[in-house]
Write a protein that holds these residues in place. Structure first.
Motif, short mmCIF file in Angstrom:
data_model
loop_
_atom_site.label_atom_id
_atom_site.label_comp_id
_atom_site.label_asym_id
_atom_site.label_seq_id
_atom_site.Cartn_x
_atom_site.Cartn_y
_atom_site.Cartn_z
N TRP A 165 4.02 0.39 2.56
CA TRP A 165 4.14 -0.61 3.47
C TRP A 165 3.32 -1.97 2.78
O TRP A 165 2.72 -1.61 1.95
CB TRP A 165 3.47 -0.26 4.87
N THR A 166 3.92 -3.14 3.84
CA THR A 166 3.18 -4.09 3.12
C THR A 166 2.31 -4.68 4.61
O THR A 166 2.82 -4.75 5.51
CB THR A 166 4.17 -5.11 2.95
N TRP A 197 0.86 -1.18 -0.10
CA TRP A 197 -0.06 -0.02 -0.05
C TRP A 197 0.82 1.30 0.01
O TRP A 197 1.97 1.34 0.63
CB TRP A 197 -0.88 -0.11 1.09
N ALA A 198 0.45 2.14 -0.86
CA ALA A 198 1.10 3.54 -0.80
C ALA A 198 0.24 4.58 -0.18
O ALA A 198 -0.90 4.85 -0.48
CB ALA A 198 1.45 3.92 -2.32
N PRO A 199 0.95 5.44 0.82
CA PRO A 199 -0.05 6.81 1.39
C PRO A 199 -0.33 7.54 0.24
O PRO A 199 0.42 7.89 -0.78
CB PRO A 199 1.14 7.11 2.28
N GLU A 207 8.38 0.59 4.55
CA GLU A 207 9.48 0.78 4.00
C GLU A 207 10.37 1.86 4.69
O GLU A 207 11.60 1.88 4.84
CB GLU A 207 9.28 1.21 2.63
N GLY A 208 9.59 2.96 5.12
CA GLY A 208 10.51 4.01 5.41
C GLY A 208 10.23 3.77 6.94
O GLY A 208 9.79 2.94 7.86
N GLY A 209 10.57 5.18 7.80
CA GLY A 209 10.45 5.15 9.10
C GLY A 209 11.31 4.04 9.91
O GLY A 209 10.97 3.31 10.77
#
Length: 265
Positions: free
Chosen positions: A129-130, A66-68, A143-145
């Motif tokens: 994120w997944t 998923w993409a924000p 992915e980040g954070g």
């Protein structure tokens, strides 16, 4: 030139012209009329439409990448909500701290130092994120954070009575019809709720109501409840979309070389 040679030349030219004419006639007859260019094939719509995928037990399947779609909220959530007529109800001390962070151009934002953003800010940072869903446990890999992961327990347990104050806290979830309800407590008070510096205390409770209205979209309503920081609970909603492709590596811990330039005004 003798008569015989002239006659031979005339014959050769006549044959050549006849052959040329025949070839032209044949060629002209074989060439089709000009056709308009074919329109380019339409690209498939993205995010894709389609029915809600479901697991074997009939629940919406939230699994996927998923993409924000809420990067502005990460930058200035307070400003966006104020412009919409629903300002963040900060208590006086929280408002003072928020203004102080605004005045320093957010130079002390923990995310700028490669620290985890926490909940609910994980939903608004500009990285995908997944989600991996099972009946007893949902895992989210970001992915980040700081490339961190999160576990949401779905087995009916309550919050850990010995919960420590951590970056992402303790999350438990349950289903209400087709909506996944996740409650998170036990976060430290180091994280900011956006880049603009909305503060919170260790008493903060975040409730996420996650829906998948169709194949390509999520809807996450976040409710923030923290009586030490806000005069009442407040909420905002994000709309992630299905990601094209997979997550990639993001190593913030070795890429924070610009920190020395975060000096504020």
């Amino acid at each position: 030139m003798g008569l015989r040679k002239k006659s031979q030349v005339r014959q050769i030219l006549a044959v050549a012209l006849l052959a040329s004419g025949l070839g032209l006639a044949q060629s002209t007859g074989a060439v089709p009329a000009p056709q308009p260019p074919k329109p380019a094939a339409a690209k498939p719509a993205w995010p894709p439409d389609g029915p809600i995928p479901r697991t074997a037990d009939g629940k919406p399947d939230l699994s996927g990448n998923w993409a924000p779609n809420a990067i502005r909220e990460n930058v200035n959530l307070a400003g966006i909500l104020a412009a919409a007529g629903t300002p963040v109800p900060m208590l006086p001390e929280a408002a003072r701290l928020h203004q102080q962070r605004q005045d320093s151009l957010s130079k002390d934002d923990p995310e700028g130092f490669c620290l985890p953003p926490g909940v609910p800010r994980m939903s608004t940072t500009p990285y995908p994120w997944t989600m991996v869903q099972t009946p007893q446990l949902i895992v989210i890999v970001y992915e980040g954070g700081a490339h961190i992961w999160r576990k949401i327990f779905m087995d009916g347990r309550g919050h850990d009575p010995k919960v420590e104050y951590t970056w992402l806290g303790d999350s438990i979830g349950h289903w209400e019809d087709d909506t996944l309800v996740v409650e998170t407590v036990g976060q430290n008070d180091i994280t900011w709720l956006d880049e603009g510096g909305i503060p919170h205390s260790t008493d903060m409770k975040v409730t996420e109501r996650i829906r998948r209205p169709d194949y390509g979209h999520l809807e996450i309503e976040h409710t923030v409840d923290d009586p030490k920081t806000f005069s009442k609970p407040w909420k905002f909603t994000t709309h992630p979309v299905l990601l094209r492709g997979e997550l990639i590596e993001y190593i913030c811990q070795e890429n924070n070389k610009d920190v020395q330039h975060l000096v504020g005004k």
